[in-house]
Motif scaffolding. Structure first.
Motif, PDB file in Angstrom:
ATOM      1  N   LEU A 188       6.883  31.526  33.144  1.00 26.72           N
ATOM      2  CA  LEU A 188       5.547  31.353  32.192  1.00 26.72           C
ATOM      3  C   LEU A 188       5.942  30.544  30.961  1.00 26.72           C
ATOM      4  O   LEU A 188       5.216  29.610  30.507  1.00 26.72           O
ATOM      5  CB  LEU A 188       5.112  32.492  32.219  1.00 26.72           C
ATOM      6  N   LEU A 189       7.151  30.999  30.442  1.00 28.66           N
ATOM      7  CA  LEU A 189       7.382  30.199  29.239  1.00 28.66           C
ATOM      8  C   LEU A 189       7.719  28.964  29.457  1.00 28.66           C
ATOM      9  O   LEU A 189       7.387  28.159  28.575  1.00 28.66           O
ATOM     10  CB  LEU A 189       8.867  31.133  28.387  1.00 28.66           C
ATOM     11  N   ASN A 231       2.189  22.836  37.918  1.00 28.77           N
ATOM     12  CA  ASN A 231       1.230  23.883  37.000  1.00 28.77           C
ATOM     13  C   ASN A 231       0.728  23.065  35.956  1.00 28.77           C
ATOM     14  O   ASN A 231       0.268  23.886  34.850  1.00 28.77           O
ATOM     15  CB  ASN A 231       1.763  24.961  36.568  1.00 28.77           C
ATOM     16  N   ASP A 232       0.527  21.837  35.771  1.00 28.15           N
ATOM     17  CA  ASP A 232      -0.156  20.977  34.894  1.00 28.15           C
ATOM     18  C   ASP A 232      -1.614  21.594  34.550  1.00 28.15           C
ATOM     19  O   ASP A 232      -2.376  21.445  35.575  1.00 28.15           O
ATOM     20  CB  ASP A 232       0.039  19.512  35.020  1.00 28.15           C
ATOM     21  N   HIS A 233      -2.058  21.754  33.398  1.00 23.77           N
ATOM     22  CA  HIS A 233      -3.443  22.089  33.132  1.00 23.77           C
ATOM     23  C   HIS A 233      -4.333  21.272  33.750  1.00 23.77           C
ATOM     24  O   HIS A 233      -5.445  21.558  34.294  1.00 23.77           O
ATOM     25  CB  HIS A 233      -3.496  22.282  31.512  1.00 23.77           C
ATOM     26  N   ARG A 234      -4.121  19.781  33.433  1.00 26.20           N
ATOM     27  CA  ARG A 234      -4.967  18.841  34.009  1.00 26.20           C
ATOM     28  C   ARG A 234      -5.036  18.889  35.385  1.00 26.20           C
ATOM     29  O   ARG A 234      -5.944  18.040  36.169  1.00 26.20           O
ATOM     30  CB  ARG A 234      -4.598  17.362  33.244  1.00 26.20           C
ATOM     31  N   VAL A 247       0.649  36.135  39.880  1.00 24.81           N
ATOM     32  CA  VAL A 247       0.919  37.381  40.588  1.00 24.81           C
ATOM     33  C   VAL A 247       1.795  36.822  41.687  1.00 24.81           C
ATOM     34  O   VAL A 247       1.889  35.969  42.409  1.00 24.81           O
ATOM     35  CB  VAL A 247      -0.332  37.937  41.480  1.00 24.81           C
ATOM     36  N   GLY A 248       3.212  37.247  41.211  1.00 20.27           N
ATOM     37  CA  GLY A 248       4.455  36.559  42.043  1.00 20.27           C
ATOM     38  C   GLY A 248       5.692  37.818  42.146  1.00 20.27           C
ATOM     39  O   GLY A 248       5.500  38.764  41.399  1.00 20.27           O
ATOM     40  N   ARG A 249       6.474  37.328  42.513  1.00 20.51           N
ATOM     41  CA  ARG A 249       7.869  38.121  43.179  1.00 20.51           C
ATOM     42  C   ARG A 249       8.578  38.195  41.950  1.00 20.51           C
ATOM     43  O   ARG A 249       8.799  37.140  41.267  1.00 20.51           O
ATOM     44  CB  ARG A 249       8.321  37.985  44.139  1.00 20.51           C
ATOM     45  N   THR A 271       4.632  29.581  40.317  1.00 20.07           N
ATOM     46  CA  THR A 271       5.755  28.983  39.951  1.00 20.07           C
ATOM     47  C   THR A 271       7.022  29.386  40.890  1.00 20.07           C
ATOM     48  O   THR A 271       6.839  30.254  41.777  1.00 20.07           O
ATOM     49  CB  THR A 271       6.203  29.572  38.710  1.00 20.07           C
ATOM     50  N   TYR A 272       8.194  28.633  40.900  1.00 24.95           N
ATOM     51  CA  TYR A 272       9.365  28.852  41.533  1.00 24.95           C
ATOM     52  C   TYR A 272       9.994  30.413  41.007  1.00 24.95           C
ATOM     53  O   TYR A 272      10.094  30.338  39.883  1.00 24.95           O
ATOM     54  CB  TYR A 272      10.546  28.114  41.372  1.00 24.95           C
ATOM     55  N   PRO A 273      10.152  31.070  41.976  1.00 27.48           N
ATOM     56  CA  PRO A 273      10.933  32.350  41.561  1.00 27.48           C
ATOM     57  C   PRO A 273      12.370  32.194  41.029  1.00 27.48           C
ATOM     58  O   PRO A 273      12.855  33.357  40.800  1.00 27.48           O
ATOM     59  CB  PRO A 273      10.576  33.553  42.625  1.00 27.48           C
TER      60      PRO A 273
END
Lengths: 330, 792
Positions: free
Chosen positions: B551-552, A322-325, B571-573, B509-511
């Motif tokens: 997210l952090l 999830n790199d912004h770039r 939007v995720g589980r 992201t991975y949950p």
């Protein structure tokens, strides 16, 4: 009198023409049409002239007044336009400076590709269904004809939870959930996250699949071929050859892998795109459908794989970094 | 599994090119993952005998050899020290080419003519490195083409065998498949075994349904030297290390026939009574790899008297294994239940060439064939004698011995596939695969009994061989009315669209999170964690209860890369106890001046808490949902700032929270700037549908505005004031809002000024100033009476 009026006219028009500003025009207006103006002087003289001449002179004087008023208004509009043009043409705002404000947001490429695939299949009449990521062994394996200790369990490196449930290894359990809830015809797709514990540099423990299922009377393998050929041609374009290669999945029979011919850097090769097959009769039995009354086909594909082909992405891990770039490119 | 083409050619004529063969196999479900050609550059290597070795006159490290190739002697100088007169070795004469492409020429070495080279295993391409010359066994014929003799050149197909094709896990099995694919005839090569009347006391009993057939041969007088070179080479080409004649022959037959065999050393079998039974209580056995292993109930053991000597179908025991001194063996061939072998191999964590074959199902009809094949090889190459007295334990009524038939008409097959195959085509294909076809009755060959269970399997065989591509594509005739999408799909889409349109970047992201991550954001008890039993790393060990940790991590990732200002959403589980929910998680971090560069614009720098709160309100507004934000210290989340936080509810149900993240949590992620987090339970939102909007008439009379500026102590909040204002305001107040907030020294200490406006409007008339003033004055009085505020 007529001569005086004519000379007023000539003189006034010439004065109006010489004016260059709205302010001067205002002053000129009161000079030309005000109480002390030459025209007013003439009008004041009218009662003194012979009665038979009065209508002619009066008419001429009023006409002159009207003409001068029009002329002044016309000049006024001219000057307003000129002033506006001057203002407009002398705007020094540098519109080439960067804009400021809300930045543009971006969709994750997995979302974009999922939407692309779903929108095609939605048009073919497939409804989008979802299911949980934590599944029962029954929905993920047994109902899909993968009994405990079936060798096909080797094809699924499964994450188990401490309570014996599993992280679904494919989106196929959504087939089972839907068939347990509804009677045929069933025509669904199910996008979502799936999990396998075989992570290495070319794999990710979490990835995404889309599952498709069509169950009805008289569905044939030829229908599977026709549907998926149409779908793949929409997804990749018409000029790609497609081949159906024999394979094995416990929940379909016959089972095929579908390859699409793809050219990268002048080199053409077959890319494995999706798996598919006719629903195995034991799967129907597990959801209490009569396998002698219904047939159906199922298919599944990996979303990352499609995204990697479409966007020429060479590393699956980029999706989850999830790199912004990276994200800002989509 | 690796298949050398030269070995397959022993049993089947392959006319087509290897590319064509690979394509045929791949299309038929036998995916060729790799085609490796070995020894492609080799040329002209023969065998020769070293008749004489003499010293080199001018070099201590070189010797001069005279090598005989059956016709002439060649003088070859070599630096090798592992050779002796009489040794037979591979020789490359001038013109020959080595594995690395070196072409051999006549040359002088320190003044002595050398017409060729003695070769090492590396130079022949069979090893990466080798210490000296490859010394061949004394019975190797001399002057022969060594490339052919030692199988130095070959094409090896590496085929991924699918779980249903256990029958193809052998050279003979694949040869049979190739025969069907290429239209060649095939039958198992006959074995001629000369048996001798030798007595022995062996007996076998099976006590388990899991072993319906067990067959033992007593074989004695074995010369247990090395196996012949070609056999060793074939094992090597298939990835198996040669060990000794007995082991190599059992392995060779395993590769050739797909039947795992096991040899017990006769001398080490104190008792001659074997039995097969399921473990009833935990039993330990040291397997021949030296590991002590504990078996639990239902796993199958081979017992010698009461002594465990092998884990059935997986690995033999150390106590009875064969060694170089073994000269008599008890040779086991058997059929074990596939599921039980797989269960045992999985629980022991021990996958062997043997278990891999038993668990996919071996052919029960050829168990004795494999045993005979191994015995005959021992007779031929090790001078062994095989006892006529074959010991068999069998459960003749076991279903594995049944012949299976299925009924399938060509019409039924074509209706199912949508194909137009003729009955002739179908019969030809099925016959080539070993099926027997009698009208609609199809008899399944014994080697496919594990795989072909229902008639669609037969349809698959036909389509697979004729080619799926030959079936003409159609589109389904039925057009069912499209079902509803899952409502979550639409809500997810609206949510994504809203946040992207408002400048947020979507992430995925991975949950899974770590135990540490979890403890920082929640006080869940360990029993309520959704913990993985087999995580790939401690960082990915627990299913997250909310999206915040994921997210952090990304904020942290970006802040170490000079990108601290992030606006992200997902939007995720998320997983709370037994409930799996679809969550919206939004984070804002860092500074957001919207790219301003003039002073006036810079002054508008966004306060992230207020901005996200406003975005949140607009989001729900767009969904048509009337939420309420409240500050509730009792239900404060572990991760939330004690003051800057809201809970979000809809119809009095808690559906989310919005708060600045507690600095302690941020420290854990090494984040310096404040972060605001919004969490919404989308799954719950779906259950709380608001009623449809109904039109309400609005006033068309002019409105009037009145302002109040209040001096307010810092302890009093705007919402405290509004609570009172709402209670006392006149019904003609249709809207209120803030127009000015400031702090100044001109005010009382610890206080600020808040300017509030009130819009008055009536549904029925134009309000007169007098009436508005009267109502507004009353409101002002009530405010100053009820609250410690002053009107400025």
């Amino acid at each position: 009198m007529i001569d005086i009026l004519n000379s007023i006219k000539t003189d006034s028009i010439s004065k109006i023409n010489d004016i260059d500003s709205l302010h001067e025009l205002d002053q000129l207006k009161s000079f030309l049409l005000g109480k002390k103006s030459p025209l007013m002087d003439v009008l004041k003289e009218i009662p003194k002239i012979p009665a038979q001449d009065r209508p002619i002179i009066g008419k001429q004087a009023n006409q002159l007044k009207e003409d001068l008023t029009n002329c002044l208004n016309q000049k006024k509009q001219e000057l307003i336009n000129k002033e506006r043009d001057h203002f407009l043409n002398n705007n020094q705002t540098d519109i080439s400076l960067p804009t400021s404000g809300l930045p543009s947001g971006t969709y994750h490429p997995i979302t974009t590709v999922t939407r692309l695939i779903c929108s095609i299949l939605n048009r073919y009449g497939y409804a989008i269904k979802q299911g949980p990521n934590i599944e029962s062994d029954f929905n993920n394996f047994e109902a899909l004809n993968i009994a405990p200790n079936h060798p096909a369990r080797d094809m699924h490196d499964t994450f188990y939870l401490k309570n014996k449930r599993v992280l679904r290894t494919h989106t196929s359990p959504v087939q089972i959930r839907t068939m347990l809830m509804q009677e045929p015809p069933i025509k669904i797709i199910a996008p979502g996250k799936v999990y396998r514990c075989d992570a290495d540099t070319s794999h990710s423990p979490v990835f995404h699949q889309i599952e498709g299922l069509f169950v009805d009377k008289h569905i044939t393998f030829a229908d599977l071929k026709g549907t998926l050929e149409a779908f793949l041609q929409e997804l990749f374009g018409k000029n790609h050859a497609i081949r159906f290669r024999s394979s094995y999945f416990p929940f379909t029979e016959p089972s095929v892998e579908i390859d699409v011919s793809y050219t990268v850097n002048g080199k053409t090769s077959w890319l494995e795109i999706m798996g598919a097959g006719m629903v195995q009769r034991n799967v129907f039995r597990h959801v209490s459908y009569d396998p002698d009354s219904y047939t159906g086909f199922a298919f599944g594909l990996g979303i990352e794989r499609i995204a990697m082909i479409l966007y020429e992405i060479d590393n699956i891990r980029l999706f989850y970094e999830n790199d912004h770039r990276f994200l800002s490119q989509f | 599994m690796k298949f050398p083409l030269s070995w397959l050619r022993d049993y089947i004529k392959i006319d087509c090119s290897s590319e064509e063969l690979v394509d045929k196999l791949t299309m038929a479900g036998l995916e060729v993952e790799q085609v490796a050609t070995i020894g492609e550059s080799l040329s002209g290597i023969i065998t020769g005998r070293i008749d004489r070795i003499t010293k080199h006159p001018d070099a201590d490290k070189l010797v001069i050899t005279s090598v005989f190739d059956g016709k002439t002697h060649h003088q070859i100088v070599t630096g090798a020290s592992n050779i002796a007169e009489g040794d037979i070795v591979p020789v490359s004469l001038p013109g020959a080419v080595l594995a690395n492409g070196t072409k051999i020429k006549s040359t002088k070495l320190r003044g002595v003519q050398s017409d060729g080279m003695l070769c090492s295993e590396a130079e022949c391409g069979v090893a990466e490195h080798s210490a000296g010359i490859w010394i061949l066994s004394k019975d190797t014929p001399i002057g022969i083409d060594f490339i052919d003799y030692a199988i130095l050149y070959d094409v090896i197909l590496d085929i991924s065998i699918l779980p249903n094709r256990g029958d193809c896990q052998s050279i003979l099995g694949l040869a049979r498949e190739i025969a069907a694919l290429t239209g060649q005839p095939f039958s198992l090569p006959p074995v001629t075994l000369s048996e001798t009347a030798i007595d022995h006391n062996y007996s076998v009993k099976t006590h388990s349904e899991l072993c319906p057939l067990y067959l033992g041969r007593y074989i004695t007088s074995i010369t247990n030297t090395g196996a012949p070179l070609w056999m060793q080479r074939r094992l090597q080409l298939c990835g198996i290390r040669p060990i000794s004649m007995i082991v190599d022959i059992t392995n060779y037959v395993l590769l050739e026939t797909g039947h795992p065999l096991h040899a017990f050393d006769d001398q080490k079998c104190d008792q001659k009574s074997f039995s097969i039974s399921e473990v009833t209580e935990a039993t330990t056995i040291t397997t021949l790899d030296g590991q002590e292993r504990t078996l639990s109930s239902q796993q199958l053991l081979i017992l010698n008297d009461d002594n465990p000597v092998a884990i059935a179908g997986i690995m033999g025991g150390q106590n009875t294994d064969v060694s170089e001194s073994t000269h008599s063996i008890f040779l086991e061939a058997a059929y074990f239940d596939p599921t039980s072998i797989r269960r045992a191999a999985t629980s022991l964590g021990l996958r062997t060439e043997s278990s891999m074959r038993f668990e996919k199902g071996v052919c029960v009809d050829t168990v004795d064939y494999a045993s005979q094949r191994a015995a005959s090889l021992l007779v031929t190459y090790a001078g062994a004698s095989v006892s006529k007295n074959v010991i068999t334990a069998t459960l003749p009524k076991h279903p594995c011995f049944d012949t299976h038939t299925l009924t399938l008409s060509p019409d039924q097959l074509n209706t199912f596939l949508g194909s137009n195959f003729t009955s002739q085509q179908i019969e030809t294909v099925l016959t080539s695969l070993g099926f027997k076809v009698d009208n609609t009755l199809v008899t399944i060959p014994s080697w496919r009994a594990h795989d072909i269970k229902e008639w669609p399997c037969i349809a698959e065989e036909v389509a697979r061989l004729i080619g799926f591509d030959t079936i003409e594509s159609t589109l389904p005739h039925s057009l069912p009315i499209q079902d509803n999408d899952d409502p979550l799909v639409e809500l997810t889409k609206i949510t994504q669209d809203f946040f992207v349109a408002n400048g947020f970047n979507e992430v995925n992201t991975y949950p899974m999170i770590s135990e540490d991550d979890l403890n920082y954001i929640s006080e869940l008890k360990k029993d309520d964690w959704n913990e993985l039993a087999n995580p790939i790393s401690p960082q990915l060990a627990i299913m997250r209860p909310l999206l915040l940790p994921s997210l952090l991590s990304l904020i942290s990732y970006h802040s170490t890369r000079q990108l601290p200002n992030q606006v992200l959403f997902e939007v995720g589980r998320s997983f709370q106890n037994d409930v799996e929910i679809s969550s919206l998680g939004v984070v804002m971090s860092g500074k957001h001046d919207l790219g301003a560069y003039t002073e006036a614009h810079r002054a508008l720098e966004l306060d992230i808490f207020s901005t996200l709160t406003h975005t949140c309100k607009r989001f729900f507004n767009q969904l048509g949902l009337d939420i309420s934000l409240s500050h509730d210290s009792k239900s404060l989340a572990t991760w939330a700032h004690p003051h800057l936080n809201y809970t979000i509810s809809l119809n009095k149900m808690l559906i989310g929270s919005l708060a600045q993240v507690h600095p302690t949590v941020l420290d854990h992620y090494g984040i310096k700037d404040p972060v605001v987090y919004l969490d919404v339970n989308l799954t719950k939102l779906l259950t709380l549908q608001n009623s449809n909007s109904i039109y309400r008439p609005f006033s068309r009379f002019p409105s009037t505005r009145r302002d109040i500026a209040l001096c307010v102590p810092d302890t009093l909040t705007f919402s405290d004031i509004m609570e009172v204002a709402t209670k006392f305001k006149h019904k003609t107040v249709i809207k209120t809002g803030v127009f000015d907030v400031f702090e100044s020294e001109s005010l009382a200490p610890y206080s600020r000024s808040i300017g509030i406006y009130f819009i008055y409007q009536s549904m029925t008339e134009t309000l007169s100033d007098e009436i508005v003033n009267k109502n507004h004055q009353r409101l002002c009085d009530r405010l100053t009476e009820s609250l410690p505020v002053q009107i400025r």
